[in-house]
Design a protein around this motif. Structure first.
Motif, PDB file in Angstrom:
ATOM      1  N   PHE A  37       0.831  -1.193   0.000  1.00 62.07           N
ATOM      2  CA  PHE A  37       0.000   0.000   0.000  1.00 62.07           C
ATOM      3  C   PHE A  37       0.875   1.256   0.000  1.00 62.07           C
ATOM      4  O   PHE A  37       0.599   2.222  -0.716  1.00 62.07           O
ATOM      5  N   ALA A  38       1.935   1.256   0.801  1.00 59.25           N
ATOM      6  CA  ALA A  38       2.861   2.394   0.824  1.00 59.25           C
ATOM      7  C   ALA A  38       3.468   2.622  -0.557  1.00 59.25           C
ATOM      8  O   ALA A  38       3.556   3.767  -1.027  1.00 59.25           O
ATOM      9  N   GLU A  39       3.863   1.549  -1.215  1.00 60.34           N
ATOM     10  CA  GLU A  39       4.433   1.670  -2.556  1.00 60.34           C
ATOM     11  C   GLU A  39       3.414   2.206  -3.554  1.00 60.34           C
ATOM     12  O   GLU A  39       3.743   3.013  -4.423  1.00 60.34           O
ATOM     13  N   TRP A  46       6.950   6.557   8.815  1.00 63.53           N
ATOM     14  CA  TRP A  46       7.578   5.529   9.655  1.00 63.53           C
ATOM     15  C   TRP A  46       6.577   4.723  10.463  1.00 63.53           C
ATOM     16  O   TRP A  46       6.795   3.537  10.715  1.00 63.53           O
ATOM     17  N   ILE A  47       5.472   5.317  10.882  1.00 65.98           N
ATOM     18  CA  ILE A  47       4.507   4.612  11.739  1.00 65.98           C
ATOM     19  C   ILE A  47       3.874   3.409  11.034  1.00 65.98           C
ATOM     20  O   ILE A  47       3.329   2.519  11.660  1.00 65.98           O
ATOM     21  N   ARG A  53      11.424   1.428  15.040  1.00 61.76           N
ATOM     22  CA  ARG A  53      11.008   2.739  15.566  1.00 61.76           C
ATOM     23  C   ARG A  53       9.611   2.651  16.193  1.00 61.76           C
ATOM     24  O   ARG A  53       9.349   3.280  17.219  1.00 61.76           O
ATOM     25  N   CYS A  54       8.726   1.862  15.587  1.00 61.97           N
ATOM     26  CA  CYS A  54       7.391   1.672  16.173  1.00 61.97           C
ATOM     27  C   CYS A  54       7.490   1.068  17.569  1.00 61.97           C
ATOM     28  O   CYS A  54       6.756   1.473  18.473  1.00 61.97           O
ATOM     29  N   VAL A  62       3.724  -1.502  17.217  1.00 62.94           N
ATOM     30  CA  VAL A  62       3.941  -2.188  15.938  1.00 62.94           C
ATOM     31  C   VAL A  62       3.470  -1.266  14.821  1.00 62.94           C
ATOM     32  O   VAL A  62       2.707  -0.320  15.069  1.00 62.94           O
ATOM     33  N   PRO A  63       3.888  -1.529  13.580  1.00 68.42           N
ATOM     34  CA  PRO A  63       3.361  -0.734  12.471  1.00 68.42           C
ATOM     35  C   PRO A  63       1.835  -0.859  12.378  1.00 68.42           C
ATOM     36  O   PRO A  63       1.256  -1.877  12.765  1.00 68.42           O
TER      37      PRO A  63
END
Length: 155
Positions: A37-39, A46-47, A53-54, A62-63
């Motif tokens: 989905f990000a792509e 980052w979230i 990092r999450c 978690v993401p």
């Protein structure tokens, strides 16, 4: 697969106003779903993607899926819930209202639940307002609650 609600023509659709239409099968949110989905959208916040990092900084640990991922699942799961007969065409006409009450976390199970709220006559068919909810297993609030519009066109 859960039993689909069969919508058989205009009379069948009218008979369902005010009723729950059912729910899709449960799906599990995989990291690969979030990445794809990000792509597709170019949203690499980052979230959604940075597991380490999450763990350190996110209140969720978690993401989480993008809010628009949750709303996109409505169209993707719609035909798991209903089988439509007797119409020349069914069109996704848009949304009136969308909210994201709870995060859809990595590894969570979710499903689409639909209710037919109302119908309105339009030229050559009807417009249906459906209340759609992307429910999260074990959570009191959904990942997405939306008023969606579908147009059922007659021949």
């Amino acid at each position: 697969m859960p039993n689909k609600t069969i919508i058989d023509g205009l009379d069948g659709l009218k008979a369902l106003v005010g009723q729950q239409l059912g729910a899709s099968e449960w799906k599990e949110l995989a990291y690969e779903d979030i990445v794809r989905f990000a792509e597709a959208t170019g949203d690499f916040q980052w979230i959604h993607l940075d597991r380490e990092r999450c763990q350190r900084e996110s209140p969720f640990g978690v993401p989480i899926a993008h809010g628009y991922f949750s709303v996109s699942r409505i169209a993707g799961l719609f035909f798991e819930v209903v089988e439509i007969r007797g119409f020349a065409l069914v069109l996704n006409y848009g949304l009136n209202k969308v909210r994201f009450p709870a995060p859809l976390k990595l590894g969570a199970r979710y499903r689409l639940s639909l209710k037919l709220a109302e119908l309105k006559d339009i030229p050559k068919g009807v417009e249906a307002q459906l209340l759609a909810s992307i429910e999260i297993e074990g959570e009191s609030k959904p990942a997405c609650a939306a008023e969606v519009l579908y147009r059922y066109m007659l021949a």
